[in-house]
Design an enzyme around this catalytic site. Structure first.
Site, PDB file in Angstrom:
ATOM      1  N   HIS A  24       0.855  -1.187   0.000  1.00  0.00           N
ATOM      2  CA  HIS A  24       0.000   0.000   0.000  1.00  0.00           C
ATOM      3  C   HIS A  24       0.892   1.239   0.000  1.00  0.00           C
ATOM      4  CE1 HIS A  24      -3.249  -2.708   1.902  1.00  0.00           C
ATOM      5  NE2 HIS A  24      -3.471  -2.582   0.611  1.00  0.00           N
ATOM      6  N   GLU A  28       1.841   3.732   3.070  1.00  0.00           N
ATOM      7  CA  GLU A  28       2.389   3.168   4.298  1.00  0.00           C
ATOM      8  C   GLU A  28       3.916   3.175   4.238  1.00  0.00           C
ATOM      9  OE1 GLU A  28       0.368  -0.591   4.674  1.00  0.00           O
ATOM     10  OE2 GLU A  28      -1.608   0.344   4.516  1.00  0.00           O
ATOM     11  N   ARG A  88      -3.198   5.046  -1.920  1.00  0.00           N
ATOM     12  CA  ARG A  88      -3.081   3.687  -1.376  1.00  0.00           C
ATOM     13  C   ARG A  88      -2.808   2.633  -2.445  1.00  0.00           C
ATOM     14  NH1 ARG A  88      -5.331   0.164   2.687  1.00  0.00           N
ATOM     15  NH2 ARG A  88      -6.256  -1.718   1.804  1.00  0.00           N
ATOM     16  N   HIS A  92       2.877  -3.822   6.922  1.00  0.00           N
ATOM     17  CA  HIS A  92       1.912  -2.755   6.653  1.00  0.00           C
ATOM     18  C   HIS A  92       1.940  -1.737   7.791  1.00  0.00           C
ATOM     19  CE1 HIS A  92      -0.503  -4.967   3.463  1.00  0.00           C
ATOM     20  NE2 HIS A  92       0.274  -5.924   3.950  1.00  0.00           N
ATOM     21  N   GLU A 133       1.138  -5.057  11.171  1.00  0.00           N
ATOM     22  CA  GLU A 133       0.668  -3.674  11.044  1.00  0.00           C
ATOM     23  C   GLU A 133       1.475  -2.834  12.030  1.00  0.00           C
ATOM     24  OE1 GLU A 133      -1.835  -2.230   9.234  1.00  0.00           O
ATOM     25  OE2 GLU A 133      -2.609  -3.994   8.190  1.00  0.00           O
TER      26      GLU A 133
END
Length: 451
Positions: free
Chosen positions: A185, A188, A243, A313, A387
């Site tokens: 993405h 990020e 994104r 991520h 994440e």
């Protein structure tokens, strides 16, 4: 009676730390909303759909549920009517980011020349452009022959090369593979920063750290620093919060696919959209995007040797196991949860940051077509999504002063996972002690015998 909660100024006093320009986001705000009943959920869903808002948490309007936090970016032009709609629906909110522009910051000066730096002066505590990362990949391979090699994975939609690094020590025995990818993405940025940090740490410590030495006897580590190259470049040149990829759809009326919804695992069923303007657009078919296809081809070719897949991520501070497309637990849930908890524990020891552990669908949201689930259902048990920071303050625009601590703690988590799978698949292996060391031992022993 519902009260509108204003928290203007939470982030307004922060100094801009992050690069990115083009769309300035001047006056855009990020709101935090928690619907308290079904009626409020439906009302908020309708607003997000009619205004085509940039949902950050969850990603899809249909994933908004009673009692769960919603983070949404509101363009300045829609702020007043949107707030009136919230008031009409008796929805309370607080402003997490008073002006997104304050965090995005101006175009950096001198970026165009930074790619010429030597490897020794490469700055791992700054966000680096794709041009710099390309140059770094080449330098890392050229400067560490016998350990690091550069490889071509495929070509993006805009015909840019996708390069990955293979970290491997020569061995006469059959070795296994750990795969790490970052930057699926575009916005990020902390993910590609970590992938570069990871390679740097392995290169610098593979001789002095017994754990790394042991792992590299048995495992080759493949690192893809930026999967979504086109999107990453676009987030630097035009839209910091972009994104998706940059493929064209519907005769060029909209752009990009969420590459983490484009894998062939319950494709486009949950948490995905057939609307090409959506941030979760799943594409025209499974692996329709060249970036996704390149990853699929590599993993399918090497799946018999791959023992661990890690995709990096942000944001939320989670270590996620399969699955995202169902609430059912994966076949090896107890073991993968144990490993994820071990990783979160080691991560916390670095800087005291808490990471939650659980399945993708339980902790994040339900989503189909993710790389993690596709890899797991290929038979690769240890498939995790990490994440990274933060947990809601800066979100996708993590300040550069948090790159180092984020990478340090993530390194601890990732190495915990890799060390576990190494011990599982190579239980009797031991670190190789250098010839130099044993020569010293032999000489010392001989001298003592002669005394």
């Amino acid at each position: 009676m519902y009260i509108l909660l204003w928290n203007a100024g939470i982030l307004g006093i922060l100094t801009p730390q992050v690069l990115g320009w083009g769309i300035q986001y001047d006056g855009d705000q990020v709101l935090r909303i928690i619907p308290e009943n079904v009626k409020q959920v439906q009302c908020l869903q309708e607003m997000c759909q009619s205004w085509m808002l940039d949902l950050w948490k969850p990603l899809q309007p249909e994933d908004i549920t009673v009692g769960n936090v919603v983070h949404v970016r509101i363009p300045s032009t829609a702020l007043q009517p949107m707030k009136q709609d919230l008031l009409h629906c008796s929805l309370s909110f607080e402003i997490l980011i008073d002006n997104v522009k304050h965090l995005v910051g101006p175009k950096p000066k001198g970026t165009e020349q930074r790619h010429k730096r030597s490897l020794a002066s490469y700055n791992y505590t700054k966000y680096n452009s794709m041009e710099e990362i390309y140059h770094w990949i080449s330098q890392m391979s050229e400067s560490n022959q016998g350990l690091v090699t550069q490889h071509f994975l495929g070509t993006t939609y805009e015909l840019r090369p996708m390069h990955y690094l293979k970290i491997s020590l020569q061995s006469n025995k059959s070795k296994k593979i750990v795969w790490i990818d970052c930057g699926i993405h575009a916005r990020e940025w902390i993910a590609p920063a970590f992938c570069q940090w990871f390679v740097k740490e392995i290169v610098q410590k593979h001789k002095s750290d017994p754990k790394i030495s042991k792992i590299l006897q048995n495992i080759d580590i493949y690192v893809l620093p930026v999967l979504n190259v086109d999107g990453y470049i676009y987030s630097w040149t035009h839209e910091r919060l972009w994104r998706k990829s940059r493929s064209q759809h519907e005769n060029g009326t909209c752009y990009g696919v969420d590459l983490n919804r484009n894998f062939n695992i319950k494709w486009c069923t949950l948490g995905s959209s057939t609307n090409c303007s959506s941030n979760s657009f799943c594409g025209s078919s499974p692996a329709s995007e060249p970036e996704t296809k390149a990853v699929v081809n590599f993993i399918e070719k090497n799946k018999s040797d791959m023992i661990c897949y890690l995709t990096i991520h942000s944001y939320s501070q989670f270590i996620l196991t399969a699955y995202g497309y169902t609430t059912e637990l994966p076949r090896n849930y107890n073991e993968t949860i144990k490993v994820a908890r071990m990783a979160a524990s080691e991560l916390k020891k670095k800087h005291g940051i808490d990471y939650s552990v659980g399945t993708f669908s339980k902790l994040l949201y339900e989503a189909s077509g993710t790389s993690q689930d596709w890899v797991h259902d290929l038979g690769i048990d240890f498939s995790f999504t990490l994440e990274l920071r933060d947990n809601g303050t800066h979100k996708f625009i993590l300040p550069e002063d948090q790159i180092r601590p984020t990478c340090e703690e993530t390194m601890a988590a990732v190495m915990t996972i890799i060390d576990y799978v190494d011990d599982k698949y190579f239980p009797n292996s031991a670190p190789v002690v250098s010839f130099f060391f044993w020569s010293k031992v032999f000489v010392t022993y001989t001298v003592l015998q002669m005394m």
